[in-house]
Structure formats: structure tokens, C-alpha cells
Design a protein around this motif. Structure first.
Motif, PDB file in Angstrom:
ATOM      1  N   GLN A  92       3.770 -15.526  26.376  1.00 52.53           N
ATOM      2  CA  GLN A  92       5.020 -14.948  26.881  1.00 52.53           C
ATOM      3  C   GLN A  92       5.152 -15.132  28.388  1.00 52.53           C
ATOM      4  O   GLN A  92       6.253 -15.280  28.905  1.00 52.53           O
ATOM      5  N   GLU A  98      10.627 -10.268  24.591  1.00 52.05           N
ATOM      6  CA  GLU A  98       9.814  -9.147  24.117  1.00 52.05           C
ATOM      7  C   GLU A  98       9.322  -9.557  22.735  1.00 52.05           C
ATOM      8  O   GLU A  98      10.125  -9.949  21.889  1.00 52.05           O
ATOM      9  N   SER A 115      10.504 -11.809  17.618  1.00 53.69           N
ATOM     10  CA  SER A 115      10.740 -11.931  19.056  1.00 53.69           C
ATOM     11  C   SER A 115      12.172 -11.556  19.389  1.00 53.69           C
ATOM     12  O   SER A 115      13.082 -11.752  18.586  1.00 53.69           O
TER      13      SER A 115
END
Length: 177
Positions: free
Chosen positions: A121, A162, A169
Motif C-alpha cells: 500500500q 485502504e 480494497s
């Protein structure tokens, strides 16, 4: 064919943005119709994969000045990625809302895919970043999310994700009003 055109367009746009030669051509738009336009360009792929697309547009959203073509491409990239990673018979929610207490709109795409590990991420919006190390047609070039970041940033916006592995996701970006 659409995917190939989008990839070439992303490459050209990335080069121009990096060179400082692409300024957004802003027009005042209503978010709802723009999202509906995005839905119409993606729903065929979703139908083939048996994925339900749910458009969520908050009521009474203000108009926003943006480069409609660039932001449509950002949304299409995010939706295409979500379709690529989610399983059949799942749901993708996407839409727009005003950020509470701020003069910003948030656009988002939320899937029920495998999720993204925390370490990935942090780097996913970098040039050539990829979630998977596999070399297959699904994965792409590693430039789609980089293009999205650049296109959002030249609008003075922010993009993020997130996600929890196994929980899907939620990609989102905010743009100032």
C-alpha cells in the motif's frame, strides 16, 4: 482494445505531466452524470465477469471544476483494476460524496477482492509499482495507479487506498471544490 488505448493514453499523459506540459483543462461538472458516464464505459466488462457495479452518489453534491477527461480516466483505471482483481459474483461500489466539514469531494471505488498487503500500500502509486510479481495479462504495466496519482495531484488533490488482505480494497481520491 479499450485497455490498450487507455494504456497508451496513460503513457503519453505521464510523460507530459512529468515534463510539466500538461495542465488540466477544467470545466464545471456535476459529479453524478460524470460517474454515470464512467459506469456506461465499464458495465460490459462487469457483466462478462458477473460483477455487480453499484453507483453511489450522495444527494445534492456541489459542482466541481476539473478536467473531465483526465478524471474519467482515473475512475476507469480504478474500476478496471477492481474488476481485474475481484472474483465473479461480487460487488464493486463506487461513487462520490462531499468530505464532511471540508470543501472537497471524495471519489471512491470499493471492491471485494483479495486486498493489498500493508507493505504494498505504501508503494502502490509509484511508477512501475505492482501488487503481484506474476507476469500475466491481468497485472499490466505498473503505470495505471501512477497515472492516477499524477492526474489527481495536478488537480491539487490526494489519492489513497485502504485495504486489508482478504477484505477487499477501497481506492479513493479527493479534489478541492
Amino acid at each position: 482494445c479499450d485497455r490498450a488505448v487507455r494504456m497508451v493514453s496513460n503513457l503519453v499523459s505521464i510523460g507530459k505531466i512529468e515534463d510539466g506540459k500538461l495542465a488540466p483543462i477544467k470545466e464545471v461538472i456535476e459529479p453524478g452524470p460524470m460517474l454515470a458516464e464512467c459506469l456506461s464505459s465499464i458495465k460490459g466488462m462487469a457483466r462478462i465477469k458477473a460483477v455487480e457495479l453499484i453507483l453511489e452518489v450522495a444527494p445534492e453534491l456541489p459542482q466541481i471544476a476539473l478536467d473531465r477527461i483526465l478524471i474519467l480516466r482515473v475512475l476507469q483505471n480504478l474500476l478496471t483494476n477492481a474488476l481485474g482483481y475481484c472474483a465473479s459474483n461480487t460487488t464493486i461500489r463506487f461513487g462520490c460524496r462531499q468530505v464532511p466539514g471540508k470543501k472537497k469531494l471524495e471519489f471512491y471505488v470499493q471492491d471485494q477482492g483479495p486486498g493489498i498487503p500493508a507493505a504494498k500500500q505504501r508503494t502502490i502509486f509509484e511508477k512501475y509499482a505492482r501488487i503481484s510479481d506474476k507476469q500475466d495479462a491481468l497485472i499490466g504495466t505498473g503505470l495505471g495507479l501512477y497515472f492516477c496519482r499524477l492526474a489527481v495531484e495536478i488537480h491539487r488533490g490526494r489519492i489513497g487506498v485502504e485495504s486489508e488482505p482478504g477484505q477487499g480494497s477501497r481506492f479513493y481520491f479527493t479534489l478541492p471544490l
